[in-house]
Structures are given as C-alpha cells and as structure tokens.
Design an enzyme around this catalytic site. Structure first.
Site, PDB file in Angstrom:
ATOM      1  N   GLY A  11      36.105  32.247  46.536  1.00  0.00           N
ATOM      2  CA  GLY A  11      35.644  33.527  46.827  1.00  0.00           C
ATOM      3  C   GLY A  11      34.297  34.109  46.317  1.00  0.00           C
ATOM      4  O   GLY A  11      33.646  33.258  45.218  1.00  0.00           O
ATOM      5  N   CYS A  12      33.869  35.151  46.802  1.00  0.00           N
ATOM      6  CA  CYS A  12      32.689  35.672  46.194  1.00  0.00           C
ATOM      7  C   CYS A  12      32.480  36.028  44.766  1.00  0.00           C
ATOM      8  O   CYS A  12      31.915  35.596  44.174  1.00  0.00           O
ATOM      9  CB  CYS A  12      31.884  36.538  47.253  1.00  0.00           C
ATOM     10  SG  CYS A  12      33.240  37.932  47.593  1.00  0.00           S
ATOM     11  N   TYR A  13      33.556  36.923  44.665  1.00  0.00           N
ATOM     12  CA  TYR A  13      33.498  37.687  43.063  1.00  0.00           C
ATOM     13  C   TYR A  13      33.973  36.342  42.128  1.00  0.00           C
ATOM     14  O   TYR A  13      33.450  36.464  41.067  1.00  0.00           O
ATOM     15  CB  TYR A  13      34.865  38.523  43.091  1.00  0.00           C
ATOM     16  CG  TYR A  13      34.597  40.038  43.617  1.00  0.00           C
ATOM     17  CD1 TYR A  13      33.450  40.611  43.141  1.00  0.00           C
ATOM     18  CD2 TYR A  13      35.400  40.687  44.553  1.00  0.00           C
ATOM     19  CE1 TYR A  13      33.173  42.062  43.570  1.00  0.00           C
ATOM     20  CE2 TYR A  13      35.007  41.842  44.942  1.00  0.00           C
ATOM     21  CZ  TYR A  13      34.098  42.505  44.398  1.00  0.00           C
ATOM     22  OH  TYR A  13      33.800  43.832  45.031  1.00  0.00           O
ATOM     23  N   THR A  14      35.157  35.304  42.821  1.00  0.00           N
ATOM     24  CA  THR A  14      35.154  34.389  41.964  1.00  0.00           C
ATOM     25  C   THR A  14      34.317  33.509  41.463  1.00  0.00           C
ATOM     26  O   THR A  14      34.125  33.101  40.330  1.00  0.00           O
ATOM     27  CB  THR A  14      36.533  33.749  42.535  1.00  0.00           C
ATOM     28  OG1 THR A  14      36.155  33.396  44.127  1.00  0.00           O
ATOM     29  CG2 THR A  14      37.786  34.375  42.659  1.00  0.00           C
ATOM     30  N   ALA A  25      31.016  34.054  41.179  1.00  0.00           N
ATOM     31  CA  ALA A  25      30.290  35.023  40.104  1.00  0.00           C
ATOM     32  C   ALA A  25      30.925  34.588  38.720  1.00  0.00           C
ATOM     33  O   ALA A  25      30.439  34.609  37.594  1.00  0.00           O
ATOM     34  CB  ALA A  25      29.961  36.108  40.482  1.00  0.00           C
TER      35      ALA A  25
END
Lengths: 344, 344, 344, 344
Positions: free
Chosen positions: D153-156, D158
């Site tokens: 995932g995108c947040y993950t 980062a």
C-alpha cells in the site's frame, strides 16, 4: 554529431523552465549536461536549487562567462530573462557554441518592435532579422542549419499552433482574431513577487495586460508569415490557480462556410507529420498534456465564429520541451528523441 | 465605553491577518476604524492594498507615530512583526491607548526565553511577566482589565485549546506530548518569499522547523499554567497547499483508563461557556471553520494513546478573530459581538 | 411584513448554493429559517450535511410536501434542480407562499426555448411569460411586487451585469458578442461526478459546452430587453481549478469611438444606485469578491474591441446572495439587509 | 525472458494507479502492453478513459476473463479493488501468468486478520502465508522467484521504508510508534464520491480513520519481520488538498542515545544499494518526488523522540512504480529499468 552525446550547458539554471529542461535532458540519450550557471556567487548545488534533481545530477550552478560556457558545451540553452540573453549571445556564437535562447530577445525580427514592447534598445539588433524562430511545427526545415534558435513563448506557441493551419489555408480572416489565454502560475517565473504568492493565486482568477502583453506582437509576426498578410490579434492573458498549463480559447471570423468537421480535417492534415500535435475530436484540457511535449488542439464552428482551442504544458511544449525539439533538430537527431510520450 | 463605537486603529495593515481583522471590524457594531498604518511612505489606499475592501473602507495606510495613533484611536491592534511591536507598545500605553498585539512580542513571560527563541533582546522586558495572554477560553476573567493583551499564535491556540481540558483535569500526562500541526500558507505571511510562491506550495507537503518552532515554548508556557506542572511538547509544523486553516493532531499519554466518550464529556464540560469552541463527535476538518471564529475539537483513545484533534481558521480564530474577542472583552462587550456565526 | 422576522424555508437544502444561502440567512436580521428539505428520507440534521453550520442551526432536512412548506414559511427558496422546481411552484404559490427559485425553470419566457435547451416540456408554461427575472440591478422596480422570482444563473448574472450598461446606451453592437467565462467547481454542484473529483479538476483547465451552454439563451433574452433589439452571444464556459468564483471576459464591437474612460463613466453612472456593483479602474479578480455579494466590473478598449470584465462569487452574487437581495425586495427591506460588505 | 519484450496486461485499467502504471510501462523498454480490462461492457478506448494517453496507446479496455488475460500476457498487473483480485488470481496463476497485485488481497499473511480488517472472508486463504510482499528494498532477494507479488500500500511503503532501518538495527523501540500520515486525493481512487469532490477537498484538511485504517496491520506485519518482534503502530491518515503525494511524520522512542547524525548514517547504510531511496540531510517534501519512484527520507532526534519523515508519490513509489520495480525483478531485469530518474 548525432551518434555521440552532445555536451550542453544551461545558462540561468535556477528557474522553473530550467528545471524542466534539466529533467528532459537527463533522460535524453544524446545530451550530456556539463555546466549550469547562476548569477549567484555561492555556486549552489543544483540539488539545493531544485530538490527534485537530488541524486540525479551532480553539478553546481556556477557564475561562468560566455567564453567558459562555450569552452565546455557544444550547445548552450539560455534560460535567462530578456535583456540578459542578448548580452551573451554574440560571444557564445563567436566562440563556436550553438545557442537555444528561451528568452524573448531574438524572437522579434524588428528591433523597433522589440524596443517598443520590451522598453529596451536591442544590443544585437543586426542579428534579429535572420534569427530562426524555433517553432519546429512551422520551421523544421530551417532550424537544423541554425546556430541560434529563438525559442518561442509559451502563450505564443499555443496561439500559433492553433491558428496556423486555418490561416495558411485561408479558412479564417487574418484580422479580428481574439486570443483569450489562461496560464498556470509557473509561467510567471520563480522570482518571489506578491502576485504569485500561494495565498494570492489560490482561489483567484483574473486577467492581466489586456491587449498589452508582449506575446501579442510575437503571435502577429509569426502568423503574418503563415498567412502571407498582416494578422491582427487581440490577446488577453489570465492567471489561473494552477502550477502548469496553458489553455488558449481563440475566436476568429470564418472566411468561408466550412463546418467543424472540415476544419478538423484541415488541422489534422496540417499536422500529419508533427508528432507533438494531437488534433482532438473532443475539447482539450491542460491536464492531459501535463509533463508532456504535446499540444492538443480542436476547432469548432459556433454562432458564426470559428473557435479554436489549444492546450499545452507551458513549461514543456511552451518552453523546455520545444527547446529540446530544437536541440534535436540542430544536432541532427529525430525530433522525438528524449520524449517517451512520442516514442522517443 | 460599550454603548458607543470604540475608535480603533490597525498598525501594520497590509498583511493577511490585518485584512481579516478589518473585515471583522467592518461588520462589528461597536468598532469604528479610524487609522491604518504601514511603513511605506506613499500612503496607499487600503483598497489598493486589499482589493476585497474596495468600497467598504475609505482610509489610507499612513506612516504614523505611536503618539499619532494613540491620539486617534482608543484601541490599537498591532499586526506588526515581532520586534516591531515592542518598539511602540510603551509609548502607546503611556498615551492612554489600549493595545492588542498580534505579534509574539508579549506572549512569553520570561525575557530570557524570548531572547533564546527570537534571537533578540526584549526592549520592554519589565512588562512581560504581567502581560495578559489573550486566549479568552482560558483567561476571560483577567482580560477585561488589561490595557495590553498578547494575542496568541495560530498554532498555539489550536494546541492549547485541544489540550487544556485534559491537562486541567489530569486526564493526560504533561510530558511526552506530540503536536503534529498542519497549516495553510497564509500563516507564513504576505512578504514575497520563494517558499510561499504558488508554484512551490501547490501540490507540495513538507514539515519544517521540527522540534524547533517558536510556538513550542509558547504552548508549553500556557499549558504549564493549566496543568500546574511543567509541560513538555514536541511540536512539528507542516506547510499544506491551502490558503487558510490549521489542523493539529495531538498525541498524549493517558493518565488513567478513561475512554473516548468520557474524554468528550470532559471537553464539552470545559467549554460549556465558550461560544467559539465546538466539541464534535466526528473528526474536525478545517473547511468547516473557514471564515469563522470557531475552534472545532474532538478526542479519541486508540492504541493506548489519547489523540486530540483541533481545527481552526488561522487568520480568524488563530489571529484576527481572537483579537476581536479580546477587543470585546476589554471594551465591556459580549464576547460574540461582531461574529454572526455565534449569533453576535 | 418588514418589521418582524419573515419565516423562510429552503427546499433542496443539501447543495452548495443552499449552504451559502443558509449562511447568509443566519446572519440576516429579518429572516427566520423554519424548514429545510431533502429528497432523502432519513431526515439528516443540517449540521451533518453542512458541517460548517454545526451549532448554528438546529434543523433537520425533511422530505416535505409543498403544502407543508407553505404552511410553515412565508417565503420558500427553491435550491432544487431544474425540472424539480416547476413541480412544486404552482402549489406553493396557490398556498400563499412567495417563492424565489434558484433553478432555471422560470428564467426563460418562452416555453419552446425552455424545451429546446432543457430537453423537457415545461409543466407550468403559462406562468413563464410574466415571471419576474430576479436581477435587482435591472429589475428592482418590478421585483417587490412579485410572488415568484426567477433567480438568475451564475454565468448569466456576470454576463448581463457586464453588458447591460453598454447595450442600454448603445455603446456596443448587439451582435457578435463573445463571452469567454471561467468558473470554479462549486458551480457544477455537489452530486458526485467523475468530472468534478479533486484529482480531475486540480491542475486542470478546459472549456466545455462551447456555444452550447444553457446560460447562452438566458443571457440573450435578458440583454434583448435591455438593448431593445435581438442580442447575439457566443458563450464559452470553462472549468477552473478553484472552488468559487466566476470571471467573464467579454468581447464586443464598439458602436462608436468612445474610449476606456468614457465607457467606465457609463458603467459607473448605470450602477450609481446599485450597492453591489463595483466599477473598477483596475482589472477585477474573483478573489476580491469571494464570500461577498459584489460584482466587480471594468471595461477597456483595445485593438478595435470593447473588452468588459466581470468577477463575482458564483455561490453568492451568482446564486444565494442575489436570492437574498430578492428576498429583501419582496419583503420590503433595504436591498443590503444581511450583507455586512454593503453596510447592511 | 529479459532480452525481449514481456507481454503485460492491466486488469482494472480505468483508475489513477492504472493510468500511472501505463505511463511507466509505455516508456519501459522491456514491456509490451497487450491487454487492458474494465468491468464496463462498452469496451472504451483507453484514450477516452485516460485522455493523457491519446496517441500513445491504441487499445480498448475489454471485459476479459482470467483465461483470456493469461493467454495474451505473460505478466498481469491487477489494479482491481480488494475482493476482486482474489477472485482472479488462482485462475491466472494456474494458466501460467505471473501476477503483480496492487490491491490489498494478498498483503496480509493471516486470513483472520484480513477478514477482520476487510470485513470479507478470503477465498484464496491458502496462498496468503507464502505470498511475497513486494517491497523490493526489503525483499529483493525473494521477489525474483515469485509468480505472485503483493504490491504494498501507499501509506505502508512510506511508513515501512522510514522505520525499517531503525527497527532492524534496534535504534528505536518497536512499541509506541506513531505514524501521522498525510495523502493527496488520488489515493482515494477515481470512483465519484462526495468526499473527494474538488469543492470538498480544496482548502480542506482533516484526519480520517484514526487508529482504524487498514494499512495499520499491514505496517505492523511487515515491520515485525524486520524487528524480529511485535511492532505496535498508531496510524493516523489525513486527506490533504493535493492530487499526489504522501508525507509520513513518524514519532518513535529511541532505544539508545544515538543522535541525528548517527541515525542518518544508519539510514544511508541501510539503503546504500536501493536506487529509489534518497536519505536527505534536509526535510523531505512531496513535491521533489512527484512523478518519480523515489522515496525521500530523513530522521531527527528532538525532545527525547526520534522523528522520521518520509515522502513519496503515492501513485508511483506508492503503487505503480513499485509494481514496475517488481516487474523488473520477476522478469530478470535491473530494478531501475524504465525509470529515467534512476538512470534506467
């Protein structure tokens, strides 16, 4: 010159167009960036000036003389403001460099017109009449032989590309043309000014320089050549709360009864060999051109008028992208080299 | 003083907080704006400085001395930068004016702390310990008698209002508090700077001054008074691509086992008599506060932490709005006068 | 009716114009909001629909019949889409309510024109020819006596206010007018659609409905009355990446040799008694009108054309604000009541 | 497989991540896009779905079965929502295709955790424990042999990239970690919803799903492997008014007395061989990563905490870019192929 890498320099490397130019040149298989300049004396690293380039280009922006530039680079891109370009072009050319000037200094053929609109005597006036205007879609035959190319303005590229097919074929009248143009804020440059602060631009829309913008004579000059007659344009620019993109909405008087479909055919035929112009059935939007060297066009007839719409990214097709098109042409490369959006 | 209009002046009238202040004062039934100042010597009309005010206020921004200001106005709002306020406050007070200072000059009680964070010796240090901190939700008992009010900072208001109920009641630990705050660009002021250009802020998000922002000691000082103990805050501000609004997301260590509902009740009780604080069941967003003097709050327990969220408009509740709340208090008016969003 | 509060209802209260209308009515000394409606059956609280109104208005949005609406309120504002308004107007009027319709249903006098542009048979066609067009700057003499007011469109208000003075005085030709209009996204409404998602609108600029927008016949109809002759307008709307604001850039053919100064005088004289029109020497921008009921205008002559520029907030002067102007007129109040920006 | 072009398909090609993926694949020297799908039955041309791709890709989005997909393409990218991916993966793998799944369906190893957070029984649960998690910076040793890669995932991405070096080396405590993350609106997808309309997101900032976001268990799972111990993260996402970009501001408890410089060295060493991670001395901003596959990191010690900051483009390094990194790895190519920003 076309097989190996060409050494290039960017003079005035701290602004937005320069950053975009560096981004394109970095992915270009035929360019080797060897020098960057700034008027600043502290020689900042390019990654501190343009954080996006960190890890991608290890050069400092130096305060170099034209002679030093020409010694290092075969091609010099000038991203300097008008006035500053003409101060270095003669020496760069004399030293054997080829020059692509992104400023307005060499766009107008007539020194008197330059002086009128830029409030400045041209110091290299003798060169103006013969300087090549670097809009490849119109002048790709003569650009390859040039050692100095005057890169067109952002508004002007959009306006000229929109109108050239219709004026060349006599489909619209050369007088009474209205160009209502809208631009994102990067077109106003990177020098801190009240008018381009975020809190001023955001949620704000206004016209400026109504009928009084310096791109007006540039548009008229280029289109006069296309039309074979004087062209008269009323140009109204607007500042739009976005970073990048120009949309020109253009109103002209039809010279005959051709309808939308016929005019679309005319535009498609005119740009059949231009890889960066897309003639659309639908209406162009800036967002579909962002980060690319495309100019998207369409045309409509409505209420007894011809309406032409043009969209492009002001930093790419309106500045750095067309500069690299010109670079390709003067170094004998295919026009699309370095542009993945065109298969290059 | 409360029945008639009070004459007011705005010293330093060209910035965003001043514009907001003028907008509120113009609709205020008890304020008569009589003077505006600027350091500029060309006395620009306020409508040329703030186009939104055209036709609404017919005053020029003059370069007035403190004596001239105090002669014209009963209350003087200082929208000057820090350093400039302390240069005029003594003379204004001596001349009998009441002063509401929107700068940071009188917020910190300890001159040494001021000098450390603002890199400046305080020239009116004797006044610091007793200056009233103008956050009405905490100090509305003492503000009415003040002749000088130190208007709080924007980040600080959000942070203090969020934390005060929980610290006052001992619901969270006073140490280890993290304030992750996000602000729109108007908080950075109206002086042209590279970092606040539209093309820099737009589509951009970054932290700055991590653990090193001047609002950090201000938050700690105010909350220490509330908690009756030293309060330790790590403050991280961020610049967000919007004009107005602050959101503070705050993480604290619970001092007991109270859950979300209990803590919401605590906050509601604490602010029962505060017309500008809305304690929400849902999550606050800046947009619901834009253009109003509201501070929206909520609290959650999650993963062994207490999370408090606060939203406000940095130019209103974070600057000009709370200044008018303070104006109302020192002129004997209801706190909500001039605020239609609160029925005033 | 003018001394006490007038009871008002908002039919279709969940959109952006309704939210703005409620914000204005909440600060209006002569309006008491007594009912809100929605087609939804779950009767949401207005604060859950419009978070900005939390704590300011304690009403639910109910699914009410026209009879129920008319029983509760003396004046009913319709914020319903076109088609839905004409379904309730006859019954509301029959029940004695006064109606201010923000939809397009009663703006066009000719049912055939309505059917052509809205692809819908008008079900209350007999009322069209006599319905008052609610643009107070042109029709403040007849609005007070109306029981039904057709509130003008956002683009149309800007266009008509810009052109009326010049057409009324014969300063420009009534044919060949071009209106190049630009609007923020709130004008497209609050129903979720791909085209108005943030990621579609942001950093995007495009025209739509070139020469084919429904406001075109509305502009032509209203201006024909002003000019005493058929008026021919080519209208091109654009969607701009901002929330609020319309800018119309208008090109007309001069009917005589009057210059900029003369035409500015004409516009100032025409609007001498209109408190919400500001005729500027400089160029108008939307930001100076945001949140206000002002329409800012200027005019220029350039390149043989007359260029008129108009800016307003599409949700206020373009919708909810002018609706409250009309409310003031039909309830016998000063036009400025409830508008602090005009001293009301 | 690495010398010729690999045939690829994109399943679910109408969203933002798919558009970004196509843009990268179009410039990739080793990928040949042969099929696109949508659930729609009208087989729209990709240029009508994604106007930016006009003239660059001449394919329709078809409604294809897994068998048809596997017949055409060697590698299938799934840009489908969670739930839809697991419905096609078994058949795709059985038919011999390699699969890179951008949805969340195969990220969590434990079917019970999946069911808890996604409110859905996993229909291919047996495959979960062994599916490779496609974060090349941590798992580039095992990805090449995988036939199914769960793209993170995108947040993950980062969060994990920020924390992995410090957890792996024992520099911070594995419990009590706070991730305050901020994302642009494209992360919320392209399905029209009220909450992602321009007029809702613009000038708006709010948290959502506090301590309750589905990326929280994904972060904890991946970091537990790195730390060799359970990791406890409180995750707070925020929606920011921008299109692209994620900034994560992360607070952790130091496990020893190491200062900022030491921790920067740790991060630099950890990513010495990771071409897409830039460890900065300064503070990262999303804008410097826009359109690139970079993740920019830094770390600070302040107030007894370790603060880590991570910025990336959610559509590139947070979705499509890392998918192409994985594509490169499973087809035996250098990780940087197709990424000009990394010299590939």
């Amino acid at each position: 010159m076309s097989n190996d890498r060409t050494t290039v320099a960017v003079h005035g490397a701290t602004g937005y167009a320069a950053r975009e130019l560096l981004t394109i040149l970095l992915r270009h298989p035929g360019a080797e960036i060897v020098a960057l300049t700034t008027r600043r004396d502290d020689a900042p690293h390019v990654a501190d000036v343009h954080p996006a380039l960190r890890g991608r280009l290890d050069l400092r922006c130096e305060n170099l003389s034209p002679a030093e530039l020409a010694e290092r680079a075969e091609v010099v891109f000038l991203c300097t403001p008008h006035g500053a370009s003409m101060a270095v072009v003669p020496e760069l050319l004399a030293a054997g460099a080829k020059v692509i000037d992104l400023s307005a200094d060499y766009r107008l053929n007539d020194p008197a017109v330059y002086a009128e609109w830029y409030k400045l005597e041209h110091t290299d006036a003798a060169r103006l009449p013969d300087t090549v205007y670097g809009l490849p879609e119109l002048f790709r035959d003569v650009i390859p032989a040039a050692s100095l190319v005057a890169n067109p303005g952002c508004y002007t590229s959009a306006s000229i590309l929109a109108l050239a097919p219709l004026l060349a074929g006599g489909w619209i009248e050369p007088s009474g043309i209205i160009v209502d143009a809208k631009s994102g804020a990067s077109g106003a440059g990177r020098n801190p000014k009240l008018g381009t602060l975020f809190s001023e631009v955001n949620e704000s829309l206004a016209a400026y320089a109504v009928g009084d913008h310096r791109h007006q004579p540039e548009i008229e000059q280029a289109l006069a050549g296309v039309a074979g007659a004087a062209v008269d344009v009323l140009f109204t620019p607007h500042l739009v709360p976005m970073d990048r993109g120009i949309l020109a909405t253009i109103y002209a008087t039809p010279a005959n009864l051709a309808g939308t479909e016929r005019l679309l055919d005319v535009m498609r035929a005119f740009y059949a060999d231009s890889p960066f112009v897309r003639v659309l059935d639908g209406l162009p939007g800036t967002k579909a051109t962002t980060g690319t060297n495309f100019c998207d066009l369409t045309v409509r007839t409505a209420k007894g008028r011809v309406v032409v719409l043009a969209a492009l990214d002001n930093l790419v097709k309106g500045a750095a992208g067309v500069a690299v098109q010109n670079f390709n042409l003067i170094t004998g490369r295919p026009e699309t080299t370095g542009f993945p959006e065109a298969g290059g």
